[in-house]
Design a protein around this motif. Structure first.
Motif, PDB file in Angstrom:
ATOM      1  N   PRO A 299      -6.273  -2.516  -2.871  1.00 37.93           N
ATOM      2  CA  PRO A 299      -5.634  -2.293  -1.571  1.00 37.93           C
ATOM      3  C   PRO A 299      -6.277  -3.118  -0.454  1.00 37.93           C
ATOM      4  O   PRO A 299      -7.501  -3.218  -0.371  1.00 37.93           O
ATOM      5  CB  PRO A 299      -5.844  -0.795  -1.327  1.00 37.93           C
TER       6      PRO A 299
ATOM      7  N   TRP B  92       6.807   4.096  -7.307  1.00 36.81           N
ATOM      8  CA  TRP B  92       6.137   2.814  -7.151  1.00 36.81           C
ATOM      9  C   TRP B  92       7.198   1.721  -7.077  1.00 36.81           C
ATOM     10  O   TRP B  92       8.387   1.996  -7.206  1.00 36.81           O
ATOM     11  CB  TRP B  92       5.157   2.582  -8.315  1.00 36.81           C
TER      12      TRP B  92
ATOM     13  N   ARG C  24       0.688   2.900  -4.850  1.00 39.31           N
ATOM     14  CA  ARG C  24      -0.225   3.374  -3.805  1.00 39.31           C
ATOM     15  C   ARG C  24      -1.476   4.015  -4.395  1.00 39.31           C
ATOM     16  O   ARG C  24      -1.432   4.650  -5.447  1.00 39.31           O
ATOM     17  CB  ARG C  24       0.496   4.364  -2.889  1.00 39.31           C
ATOM     18  N   LYS C  25      -2.588   3.877  -3.687  1.00 42.16           N
ATOM     19  CA  LYS C  25      -3.868   4.420  -4.135  1.00 42.16           C
ATOM     20  C   LYS C  25      -3.803   5.937  -4.291  1.00 42.16           C
ATOM     21  O   LYS C  25      -4.237   6.487  -5.307  1.00 42.16           O
ATOM     22  CB  LYS C  25      -4.968   4.040  -3.139  1.00 42.16           C
TER      23      LYS C  25
ATOM     24  N   HIS D  83      -1.772  -5.625   1.829  1.00 45.13           N
ATOM     25  CA  HIS D  83      -1.003  -4.380   1.955  1.00 45.13           C
ATOM     26  C   HIS D  83      -1.842  -3.253   1.363  1.00 45.13           C
ATOM     27  O   HIS D  83      -2.788  -3.513   0.593  1.00 45.13           O
ATOM     28  CB  HIS D  83       0.348  -4.497   1.237  1.00 45.13           C
ATOM     29  N   PRO D  84      -1.545  -2.010   1.705  1.00 40.13           N
ATOM     30  CA  PRO D  84      -2.377  -0.891   1.234  1.00 40.13           C
ATOM     31  C   PRO D  84      -2.174  -0.515  -0.227  1.00 40.13           C
ATOM     32  O   PRO D  84      -2.900   0.328  -0.742  1.00 40.13           O
ATOM     33  CB  PRO D  84      -1.971   0.254   2.160  1.00 40.13           C
ATOM     34  N   GLU D  85      -1.216  -1.120  -0.902  1.00 40.81           N
ATOM     35  CA  GLU D  85      -0.949  -0.812  -2.304  1.00 40.81           C
ATOM     36  C   GLU D  85      -1.782  -1.691  -3.243  1.00 40.81           C
ATOM     37  O   GLU D  85      -2.169  -2.804  -2.898  1.00 40.81           O
ATOM     38  CB  GLU D  85       0.535  -1.025  -2.632  1.00 40.81           C
TER      39      GLU D  85
ATOM     40  N   TRP E  36      -1.271   7.826  -4.783  1.00 46.95           N
ATOM     41  CA  TRP E  36      -0.372   8.203  -5.875  1.00 46.95           C
ATOM     42  C   TRP E  36      -1.041   8.033  -7.234  1.00 46.95           C
ATOM     43  O   TRP E  36      -1.016   8.948  -8.060  1.00 46.95           O
ATOM     44  CB  TRP E  36       0.903   7.359  -5.813  1.00 46.95           C
TER      45      TRP E  36
ATOM     46  N   TRP F  13       3.694  -2.762  -7.723  1.00 45.61           N
ATOM     47  CA  TRP F  13       2.881  -2.212  -6.644  1.00 45.61           C
ATOM     48  C   TRP F  13       2.806  -0.689  -6.775  1.00 45.61           C
ATOM     49  O   TRP F  13       3.822  -0.043  -7.074  1.00 45.61           O
ATOM     50  CB  TRP F  13       3.481  -2.516  -5.270  1.00 45.61           C
TER      51      TRP F  13
ATOM     52  N   HIS G  98      10.312   0.960  -0.394  1.00 47.83           N
ATOM     53  CA  HIS G  98      10.116   2.118  -1.261  1.00 47.83           C
ATOM     54  C   HIS G  98      11.453   2.520  -1.870  1.00 47.83           C
ATOM     55  O   HIS G  98      12.502   2.449  -1.236  1.00 47.83           O
ATOM     56  CB  HIS G  98       9.511   3.280  -0.481  1.00 47.83           C
TER      57      HIS G  98
END
Length: 286
Positions: free
Chosen positions: A68, A16, A94-95, A34-36, A97, A92, A10
């Motif tokens: 994700p 992002w 995040r959901k 990955h969760p992104e 975000w 990448w 990060h």
């Protein structure tokens, strides 16, 4: 080979993450998740991409948006220009975000629809990839605010691309309050997919009746348990066929098919070719 969880770095100056990945030798097979969300533009490279239970060919300007926790990897066969590296420009985000950025903005509703559709992975046309190549490359030379605006410009362009097609058939579609049951079942399947599948055992894992398990699984993954397990087994077989010299019979048994004839039938049904023909795609000409 289970997908490993990749933890992305990060930035202190951005919400992002991005990467300009340049590889001289090859893009290696590295099955991960990955969760992104991940948006990847691949340049100067040809090979195979693996996303969920999808396996397909890719070429120059391949552009894919991956949802994700959807397992994925690319595996190159050759460079188009041998003097230049394989290039992967990766974005990448995040959901939580992206959803917060979109919330309350009517103008960004097409982007919301885009990311909702990408849970199964979305592949865009090479024409779209080529049209956006300069935009991707420019991101890496811009200050953080201009990068952010550039990201949304790219997403807005993709939201209007009617050629985008979904990739993976079996993707969890979480329903509020029910996802933990499905997560337990998926975790069990990913750990034991090469073993005989007991519906009773899976029902106990989910704390549901067998009929309730079938209804939940089909509704949330758009596939039956049998189809999902076959996708995992054949996906693992693809990775072994492309990356090892293991005998085909050995691979068949290792992924859960004691009968080689049954393995060959299942493989051809899902991949449109025999395991031997699939392996030949990765053999370098002498």
């Amino acid at each position: 080979m289970r997908a490993y969880l990749e933890r992305l770095p990060h930035s202190s100056t951005a919400s992002w993450t991005m990467l300009n990945r340049r590889l001289e030798e090859a893009i290696p097979f590295q099955w991960h998740h990955h969760p992104e969300f991940e948006l990847t533009l691949t340049l100067n490279s040809e090979g195979q991409r693996f996303i969920g239970d999808h396996v397909g060919s890719y070429g120059h300007a391949d552009l894919v948006l991956v949802g994700p926790n959807l397992p994925h990897t690319w595996a190159s066969r050759r460079k188009i220009d041998a003097a230049e590296p394989h290039v992967a420009l990766v974005l990448w985000f995040r959901k939580a975000w992206i959803e917060a950025m979109i919330a309350g903005s009517v103008e960004l509703q097409p982007v919301k629809e885009l990311i909702d559709r990408s849970l199964a992975g979305l592949a865009f046309s090479p024409e779209t990839g080529r049209a956006l190549t300069a935009e991707f490359q420019a991101l890496f030379d811009r200050p953080p605010l201009q990068r952010l605006l550039g990201l949304f410009a790219i997403l807005a362009h993709l939201a209007g691309d009617e050629s985008a097609r979904p990739l993976s058939r079996a993707v969890p579609r979480h329903i509020e309050g029910r996802s933990s049951r499905l997560d337990r079942v998926l975790t069990h399947l990913h750990r034991h997919y090469a073993e005989p599948t007991s519906m009773g055992e899976l029902a106990e894992v989910a704390a549901l009746s067998v009929s309730g398990l079938h209804r939940m699984f089909t509704r949330q993954t758009q596939a039956s348990i049998t189809e999902y397990v076959a996708g995992l087994r054949i996906g693992e077989a693809c990775s072994r066929l492309s990356a090892t010299t293991e005998p085909i019979g050995f691979i068949a048994e290792a992924v859960g098919y004691p009968s080689l004839a049954n393995f060959n039938r299942q493989f051809k049904a899902l991949r449109g070719m025999t395991p031997r023909a699939y392996r030949a795609l990765f053999r370098k000409p002498v």
